[in-house]
Every structure is written in C-alpha cells, then in structure tokens.
Design a protein around this motif. Structure first.
Motif, PDB file in Angstrom:
ATOM      1  N   ILE A 186      39.925  23.519  60.849  1.00 41.39           N
ATOM      2  CA  ILE A 186      38.665  22.936  61.313  1.00 41.39           C
ATOM      3  C   ILE A 186      38.633  21.460  60.952  1.00 41.39           C
ATOM      4  N   ASP A 187      38.322  20.634  61.925  1.00 38.23           N
ATOM      5  CA  ASP A 187      38.127  19.202  61.642  1.00 38.23           C
ATOM      6  C   ASP A 187      36.866  19.032  60.791  1.00 38.23           C
ATOM      7  N   ASN A 188      36.958  18.198  59.771  1.00 37.22           N
ATOM      8  CA  ASN A 188      35.838  18.000  58.846  1.00 37.22           C
ATOM      9  C   ASN A 188      35.701  16.511  58.520  1.00 37.22           C
ATOM     10  N   ASP A 189      35.644  15.709  59.576  1.00 43.16           N
ATOM     11  CA  ASP A 189      35.562  14.261  59.388  1.00 43.16           C
ATOM     12  C   ASP A 189      34.300  13.856  58.641  1.00 43.16           C
ATOM     13  N   THR A 190      33.229  14.620  58.830  1.00 36.28           N
ATOM     14  CA  THR A 190      31.965  14.288  58.160  1.00 36.28           C
ATOM     15  C   THR A 190      31.962  14.735  56.705  1.00 36.28           C
ATOM     16  N   ARG A 191      32.971  15.492  56.298  1.00 32.80           N
ATOM     17  CA  ARG A 191      33.076  16.025  54.939  1.00 32.80           C
ATOM     18  C   ARG A 191      31.866  16.887  54.567  1.00 32.80           C
ATOM     19  N   LEU A 192      31.287  17.534  55.576  1.00 35.14           N
ATOM     20  CA  LEU A 192      30.145  18.417  55.332  1.00 35.14           C
ATOM     21  C   LEU A 192      30.591  19.697  54.620  1.00 35.14           C
ATOM     22  N   LEU A 193      31.763  20.187  54.989  1.00 39.97           N
ATOM     23  CA  LEU A 193      32.280  21.416  54.391  1.00 39.97           C
ATOM     24  C   LEU A 193      32.997  21.122  53.080  1.00 39.97           C
ATOM     25  N   LYS A 194      32.840  22.041  52.132  1.00 33.36           N
ATOM     26  CA  LYS A 194      33.488  21.910  50.829  1.00 33.36           C
ATOM     27  C   LYS A 194      34.330  23.160  50.553  1.00 33.36           C
ATOM     28  N   PRO A 195      35.431  23.008  49.844  1.00 32.22           N
ATOM     29  CA  PRO A 195      36.241  24.175  49.490  1.00 32.22           C
ATOM     30  C   PRO A 195      35.418  25.193  48.709  1.00 32.22           C
ATOM     31  N   GLY A 196      35.625  26.462  49.034  1.00 32.78           N
ATOM     32  CA  GLY A 196      34.928  27.532  48.339  1.00 32.78           C
ATOM     33  C   GLY A 196      33.756  28.106  49.098  1.00 32.78           C
ATOM     34  N   LEU A 197      33.346  27.463  50.221  1.00 33.68           N
ATOM     35  CA  LEU A 197      32.238  27.987  51.019  1.00 33.68           C
ATOM     36  C   LEU A 197      32.634  29.321  51.663  1.00 33.68           C
ATOM     37  N   LEU A 198      31.680  30.270  51.682  1.00 35.89           N
ATOM     38  CA  LEU A 198      31.890  31.543  52.376  1.00 35.89           C
ATOM     39  C   LEU A 198      31.562  31.339  53.853  1.00 35.89           C
ATOM     40  N   MET A 199      32.534  31.625  54.720  1.00 38.82           N
ATOM     41  CA  MET A 199      32.376  31.412  56.154  1.00 38.82           C
ATOM     42  C   MET A 199      32.446  32.740  56.896  1.00 38.82           C
ATOM     43  N   LYS A 200      31.684  32.832  57.984  1.00 35.71           N
ATOM     44  CA  LYS A 200      31.737  33.985  58.892  1.00 35.71           C
ATOM     45  C   LYS A 200      32.486  33.567  60.146  1.00 35.71           C
ATOM     46  N   VAL A 201      33.539  34.318  60.469  1.00 35.88           N
ATOM     47  CA  VAL A 201      34.377  33.969  61.611  1.00 35.88           C
ATOM     48  C   VAL A 201      34.315  35.100  62.633  1.00 35.88           C
ATOM     49  N   ASP A 202      33.721  34.840  63.801  1.00 32.53           N
ATOM     50  CA  ASP A 202      33.687  35.805  64.900  1.00 32.53           C
ATOM     51  C   ASP A 202      34.846  35.500  65.838  1.00 32.53           C
ATOM     52  N   ILE A 203      35.829  36.413  65.850  1.00 34.70           N
ATOM     53  CA  ILE A 203      37.014  36.246  66.686  1.00 34.70           C
ATOM     54  C   ILE A 203      36.807  37.040  67.970  1.00 34.70           C
TER      55      ILE A 203
END
Length: 304
Positions: free
Chosen positions: A209-226
């Motif tokens: 995932i591109d994170n140019d804004t640096r909004l995301l931080k390592p360790g966040l719990l993410m939900k991925v709908d495939i």
C-alpha cells in the motif's frame, strides 16, 4: 333384482338398519363438511389480503469475498544496533523525523579499540525514539533505535488453502481499519507464495500500500476484503426474500396484487444479498418480509 333387495331388507333386524342409517349419515355429514371447507378455503384465499414488504430487484456487481486480518508492517524495517562496546559520543538525528539513506545516526567511542565508530542509516525512512542518551554505555548488538520506510506499507496474510483455486489470478481487494474510520484503499493482490504451510494449512501472501501521507503506522490491525469472484450487472435480491425447499430455491414475485411463488437459481451471496442467475428479470419486484404467511397466488398489500 328388486325383489332380492326387498327380501334382504326384510331379513335385517331393526338394529342393523339403525346402524346402517347411522353410518350413512356420518359419511354424508363428513362429505358435506369437507366440501364446505374446500369452498371456504378457496374463498378465503381469494378474499384475504396479506400485508407484506417488497422491493425491486437490484442490478449491481455480485461479489464473493473473503475477509482476512492483517497487522500492517513497514515495507522496510530495521533495528539499529551498536557495532561495538563503548559510550554514546554523539546523536545526530531528531527522533521521529525523516532520515536519508547514509545519514550518520550515532557516534560511539569504542572501548574495544581506539577511536570512535559511526553508525549510518541503511535506507531512507522514519527514525524512531533513541533507546540511549548521550554519554550512556552501550554493548555490542544492543538496540539503539528503529528505522522504518513508511512510504510503502506491507499487508501480510495467511490465507486458508480452500482459496487456492482463486489464487491463480490477480485479485482485487479493499483494506480498511477501525482505527482510521475514513481510510479505504483498493489494490490488487500480487504476491502469493508457491507453497502451502503444512502445519497451518495456509498460504502466505501479502499486498503493498502506498503511504505517502504517512497516515498508516506499523502495527495497525487492518481488515482486508479479497474479492474472489465478481459478476457485473447481476440481479440481486435481499437474502431474507429467499426460500429453500427440498434443495431448491424460491422467491415470491409481485404480479399485480398477487404473490407468485417463483423458482430461481442462485449465485454469489454477499452483503445480505443473493445473486439470481435465472428465474427473475431486471424489472421484477420480490417480497422480503411477510412471505411466511403466503401461498402461491395469495392476495397482497405492499406496505411502505
């Protein structure tokens, strides 16, 4: 012949005649009651109106998806460690700031040899908090700080082996997180392992995932709908409108003021909706509440 019947009746006792007449009376009464019930049932079916809720079918994309959970990671991450035993002589960075590749981070006066040792950033990224202060002693291999490349984030996933038939093609996904309610990202799953883990019976995969804004931080719990399967322009009905009888599927379709029981063939189920592959057209209206009171041909009143 008539004489035989007369003679037979004369030979019967009054008791037998009474029993015969009683049985005939019961049969006549039962037959009459049944005919009245049948007539009354037809009359009620024709005149009784059942209140229901109905909605037009929805034409949209039918999606069969699988939800995976992921702890997001930096695409590149490293713990910066001391190369020698010694004392912190200088700290050259501001904590939680952006660091260029090759920038000097620490200067350590070595107790193993004469002189000082400098530690440089192996790649560009965000530097963490320093675990050591100026003039503090350090040991060789001790963690001093961390460095993460936030520009691209990694979503690792362990997918069940039953998804294997779908993993031979590129699959789209949607990722969200409860920690950032407005965050949504669409992407494509490109990195899937070639082997199944024999211990967990899962397949390792990851997305970037591109994170140019640096909004995301390592360790966040993410939900991925495939999204494993998608059909465009599919006819969708509410899941509660579907009836299953003897492994067949039905819905009540609205035809003027009547409920018409209609057999359908279903496809993908997703988001409380069911794809109808055959049996309905795009201009049909189906009953989704109150159908348990209906029979084929029942008169209905649609509630708003």
């Amino acid at each position: 012949m008539l004489n035989r019947v007369i003679n037979y009746l004369k030979s019967l006792s009054l008791f037998h005649i009474f029993v015969s007449l009683f049985i005939i009376g019961l049969l006549y009464g039962a037959t009459s009651l049944y005919m009245k019930y049948v007539y009354f049932s037809k009359f009620m079916n024709q005149t009784r109106v059942t209140s229901v809720k109905a909605s037009p079918v929805n034409v949209d994309v039918a999606q069969y998806s699988y939800r995976a959970l992921s702890i997001i990671e930096s695409n590149e991450s490293v713990d910066i460690t001391s190369k020698v035993n010694g004392v912190i002589d200088q700290i050259y960075f501001k904590e939680s700031s952006y660091i260029e590749k090759g920038q000097i981070l620490y200067s350590i006066i070595s107790s193993d040899k004469i002189g000082s040792t400098q530690i440089q950033a192996p790649f560009s990224g965000i530097i963490g908090l320093s675990q050591k202060k100026f003039s503090e002693n350090v040991k060789k291999g001790e963690i001093l700080t961390s460095l993460d490349d936030y520009s691209i984030m990694k979503l690792p996933m362990d997918l069940p082996e039953r998804l294997l038939p779908y993993l031979n093609k590129k699959l789209s996904f949607l990722v969200t997180t409860d920690s950032i309610p407005d965050f949504k990202h669409n992407g494509e799953l490109k990195f899937v392992d070639t082997r199944i883990n024999t211990q967990t019976r899962t397949i390792e995969a990851y997305a970037l995932i591109d994170n140019d804004t640096r909004l995301l931080k390592p360790g966040l719990l993410m939900k991925v709908d495939i999204f494993l399967e998608e059909n465009n322009n599919a006819i969708l009905v509410p899941e509660q409108s579907l009836l299953s009888i003897d492994e067949k599927h039905y819905v009540y379709k609205v035809v003027e003021d009547l409920a018409k029981l209609t057999e359908v063939k279903i496809g993908i189920k997703s988001n409380s909706a069911v794809e109808i592959k055959s049996g309905l057209s795009t201009d049909d209206v189906v009953i989704y509440m109150g159908q348990e009171k209906l029979k084929d041909g029942s008169k209905i009143k649609i509630l708003n």
